[in-house]
Design a protein around this motif. Structure first.
Motif, PDB file in Angstrom:
ATOM      1  N   VAL A 150       0.866  -1.168   0.000  1.00 22.27           N
ATOM      2  CA  VAL A 150       0.000   0.000   0.000  1.00 22.27           C
ATOM      3  C   VAL A 150       0.906   1.222   0.000  1.00 22.27           C
ATOM      4  O   VAL A 150       1.812   1.320   0.826  1.00 22.27           O
ATOM      5  CB  VAL A 150      -0.945   0.016   1.231  1.00 22.27           C
ATOM      6  CG1 VAL A 150      -1.710   1.317   1.309  1.00 22.27           C
ATOM      7  CG2 VAL A 150      -1.889  -1.178   1.201  1.00 22.27           C
ATOM      8  N   CYS A 151       0.681   2.120  -0.950  1.00 24.08           N
ATOM      9  CA  CYS A 151       1.471   3.344  -1.055  1.00 24.08           C
ATOM     10  C   CYS A 151       0.561   4.528  -0.768  1.00 24.08           C
ATOM     11  O   CYS A 151      -0.499   4.661  -1.384  1.00 24.08           O
ATOM     12  CB  CYS A 151       2.058   3.498  -2.456  1.00 24.08           C
ATOM     13  SG  CYS A 151       3.100   2.126  -2.976  1.00 24.08           S
ATOM     14  N   ILE A 152       0.970   5.360   0.151  1.00 25.36           N
ATOM     15  CA  ILE A 152       0.214   6.564   0.480  1.00 25.36           C
ATOM     16  C   ILE A 152       1.085   7.749   0.099  1.00 25.36           C
ATOM     17  O   ILE A 152       2.169   7.935   0.655  1.00 25.36           O
ATOM     18  CB  ILE A 152      -0.168   6.579   1.972  1.00 25.36           C
ATOM     19  CG1 ILE A 152      -1.077   5.371   2.261  1.00 25.36           C
ATOM     20  CG2 ILE A 152      -0.826   7.901   2.346  1.00 25.36           C
ATOM     21  CD1 ILE A 152      -1.402   5.125   3.697  1.00 25.36           C
ATOM     22  N   VAL A 153       0.614   8.502  -0.882  1.00 21.02           N
ATOM     23  CA  VAL A 153       1.365   9.618  -1.446  1.00 21.02           C
ATOM     24  C   VAL A 153       0.719  10.909  -0.952  1.00 21.02           C
ATOM     25  O   VAL A 153      -0.486  11.105  -1.124  1.00 21.02           O
ATOM     26  CB  VAL A 153       1.334   9.554  -2.989  1.00 21.02           C
ATOM     27  CG1 VAL A 153       2.076  10.721  -3.595  1.00 21.02           C
ATOM     28  CG2 VAL A 153       1.903   8.220  -3.477  1.00 21.02           C
ATOM     29  N   PHE A 154       1.535  11.789  -0.353  1.00 19.30           N
ATOM     30  CA  PHE A 154       0.954  13.030   0.179  1.00 19.30           C
ATOM     31  C   PHE A 154       1.885  14.209  -0.054  1.00 19.30           C
ATOM     32  O   PHE A 154       3.099  14.075  -0.126  1.00 19.30           O
ATOM     33  CB  PHE A 154       0.607  12.892   1.665  1.00 19.30           C
ATOM     34  CG  PHE A 154       1.782  12.618   2.561  1.00 19.30           C
ATOM     35  CD1 PHE A 154       2.378  13.658   3.264  1.00 19.30           C
ATOM     36  CD2 PHE A 154       2.281  11.343   2.709  1.00 19.30           C
ATOM     37  CE1 PHE A 154       3.468  13.413   4.100  1.00 19.30           C
ATOM     38  CE2 PHE A 154       3.363  11.090   3.538  1.00 19.30           C
ATOM     39  CZ  PHE A 154       3.960  12.126   4.235  1.00 19.30           C
ATOM     40  N   ASP A 155       1.273  15.364  -0.180  1.00 17.73           N
ATOM     41  CA  ASP A 155       1.970  16.623  -0.458  1.00 17.73           C
ATOM     42  C   ASP A 155       2.488  17.213   0.847  1.00 17.73           C
ATOM     43  O   ASP A 155       1.729  17.701   1.671  1.00 17.73           O
ATOM     44  CB  ASP A 155       1.019  17.598  -1.144  1.00 17.73           C
ATOM     45  CG  ASP A 155       1.663  18.908  -1.530  1.00 17.73           C
ATOM     46  OD1 ASP A 155       2.821  19.176  -1.136  1.00 17.73           O
ATOM     47  OD2 ASP A 155       1.003  19.696  -2.235  1.00 17.73           O
ATOM     48  N   GLY A 156       3.801  17.188   1.013  1.00 16.13           N
ATOM     49  CA  GLY A 156       4.417  17.702   2.231  1.00 16.13           C
ATOM     50  C   GLY A 156       4.385  19.207   2.345  1.00 16.13           C
ATOM     51  O   GLY A 156       4.721  19.754   3.395  1.00 16.13           O
ATOM     52  N   ASN A 157       3.970  19.895   1.281  1.00 15.76           N
ATOM     53  CA  ASN A 157       3.863  21.355   1.310  1.00 15.76           C
ATOM     54  C   ASN A 157       2.464  21.819   1.692  1.00 15.76           C
ATOM     55  O   ASN A 157       2.196  23.014   1.707  1.00 15.76           O
ATOM     56  CB  ASN A 157       4.265  21.933  -0.050  1.00 15.76           C
ATOM     57  CG  ASN A 157       5.695  21.592  -0.397  1.00 15.76           C
ATOM     58  OD1 ASN A 157       6.591  21.791   0.407  1.00 15.76           O
ATOM     59  ND2 ASN A 157       5.901  21.041  -1.579  1.00 15.76           N
ATOM     60  N   ASP A 158       1.584  20.878   1.988  1.00 11.80           N
ATOM     61  CA  ASP A 158       0.194  21.168   2.334  1.00 11.80           C
ATOM     62  C   ASP A 158      -0.050  20.663   3.761  1.00 11.80           C
ATOM     63  O   ASP A 158      -0.037  19.449   4.005  1.00 11.80           O
ATOM     64  CB  ASP A 158      -0.726  20.477   1.329  1.00 11.80           C
ATOM     65  CG  ASP A 158      -2.199  20.646   1.620  1.00 11.80           C
ATOM     66  OD1 ASP A 158      -2.577  21.023   2.744  1.00 11.80           O
ATOM     67  OD2 ASP A 158      -2.993  20.370   0.704  1.00 11.80           O
ATOM     68  N   GLU A 159      -0.261  21.587   4.686  1.00 10.54           N
ATOM     69  CA  GLU A 159      -0.409  21.224   6.109  1.00 10.54           C
ATOM     70  C   GLU A 159      -1.564  20.252   6.340  1.00 10.54           C
ATOM     71  O   GLU A 159      -1.441  19.311   7.130  1.00 10.54           O
ATOM     72  CB  GLU A 159      -0.594  22.482   6.958  1.00 10.54           C
ATOM     73  CG  GLU A 159      -0.518  22.232   8.453  1.00 10.54           C
ATOM     74  CD  GLU A 159       0.850  21.749   8.930  1.00 10.54           C
ATOM     75  OE1 GLU A 159       0.893  20.971   9.904  1.00 10.54           O
ATOM     76  OE2 GLU A 159       1.865  22.140   8.340  1.00 10.54           O
ATOM     77  N   SER A 160      -2.679  20.432   5.653  1.00 10.19           N
ATOM     78  CA  SER A 160      -3.809  19.521   5.859  1.00 10.19           C
ATOM     79  C   SER A 160      -3.470  18.123   5.327  1.00 10.19           C
ATOM     80  O   SER A 160      -3.857  17.116   5.928  1.00 10.19           O
ATOM     81  CB  SER A 160      -5.087  20.060   5.223  1.00 10.19           C
ATOM     82  OG  SER A 160      -4.965  20.138   3.830  1.00 10.19           O
ATOM     83  N   ALA A 161      -2.725  18.046   4.219  1.00 10.79           N
ATOM     84  CA  ALA A 161      -2.306  16.738   3.695  1.00 10.79           C
ATOM     85  C   ALA A 161      -1.353  16.051   4.672  1.00 10.79           C
ATOM     86  O   ALA A 161      -1.428  14.834   4.868  1.00 10.79           O
ATOM     87  CB  ALA A 161      -1.651  16.899   2.332  1.00 10.79           C
ATOM     88  N   LEU A 162      -0.463  16.830   5.292  1.00 14.42           N
ATOM     89  CA  LEU A 162       0.430  16.264   6.304  1.00 14.42           C
ATOM     90  C   LEU A 162      -0.360  15.697   7.478  1.00 14.42           C
ATOM     91  O   LEU A 162      -0.057  14.603   7.968  1.00 14.42           O
ATOM     92  CB  LEU A 162       1.390  17.343   6.821  1.00 14.42           C
ATOM     93  CG  LEU A 162       2.590  17.671   5.951  1.00 14.42           C
ATOM     94  CD1 LEU A 162       3.299  18.915   6.484  1.00 14.42           C
ATOM     95  CD2 LEU A 162       3.549  16.505   5.892  1.00 14.42           C
ATOM     96  N   ASN A 163      -1.360  16.425   7.927  1.00 15.03           N
ATOM     97  CA  ASN A 163      -2.171  15.969   9.055  1.00 15.03           C
ATOM     98  C   ASN A 163      -2.924  14.689   8.722  1.00 15.03           C
ATOM     99  O   ASN A 163      -3.025  13.783   9.562  1.00 15.03           O
ATOM    100  CB  ASN A 163      -3.122  17.070   9.512  1.00 15.03           C
ATOM    101  CG  ASN A 163      -2.391  18.206  10.189  1.00 15.03           C
ATOM    102  OD1 ASN A 163      -1.326  18.021  10.769  1.00 15.03           O
ATOM    103  ND2 ASN A 163      -2.948  19.401  10.105  1.00 15.03           N
TER     104      ASN A 163
END
Length: 148
Positions: free
Chosen positions: A105-118
């Motif tokens: 399972v790969c979870i890809v998230f935008d580290g420049n977006d605080e809500s995506a980090l949360n």
């Protein structure tokens, strides 16, 4: 049980990373589900995957041949059983039970977006709390590195 690999984007976009993850999964012989949060976003990725450098056979969920697609683009609730690799983008949910049946399972998230980090942090806590082995990968140094 497959590992959950968290990909923390800081330099590139999901559109750049996802085709590479799909290609590697296909090389392993795996069926792939690419899950997003919005149908419009998945339609844009559908176009991108047809126009990319390499041929990645795939389909958008909702067609008559979903179960036969080597790569199926979905939003929550559209997936079919049997994907060996689940790639979740844009905060799309992943259930620990899915990790039990998948190879990866790969979870890809935008580290420049605080809500995506949360959202990613919450997913990490939920999956590891359920006993799913997890890895964290960051591209902050200019290339992908596994962090501890």
């Amino acid at each position: 049980m497959g590992n959950a690999l968290f990909y923390h984007l800081t330099r590139s976009t999901a559109e750049t990373l996802v085709p590479s993850l799909i290609a590697k999964s296909r090389q392993a012989g795996w069926r792939v589900e690419l899950r997003g949060a919005e149908a419009a976003r998945m339609a844009r990725l559908d176009e991108l995957l047809w126009q990319g450098d390499g041929f990645l056979p795939h389909g958008l969920a909702g067609g008559p041949h979903d179960a036969m697609q080597p790569v199926l683009l979905t939003v929550a609730g559209q997936g079919t059983a049997g994907a060996d690799c689940l790639i979740a983008i844009d905060g799309a949910g992943v259930d620990p039970a899915e990790c039990a049946t998948a190879q990866r399972v790969c979870i890809v998230f935008d580290g420049n977006d605080e809500s995506a980090l949360n959202v990613a942090r919450s997913q990490w806590r939920m999956l590891t709390g359920a006993g799913v082995p997890a890895e964290y990968w960051s591209e902050a140094g200019g290339r992908w590195e596994k962090k501890r």
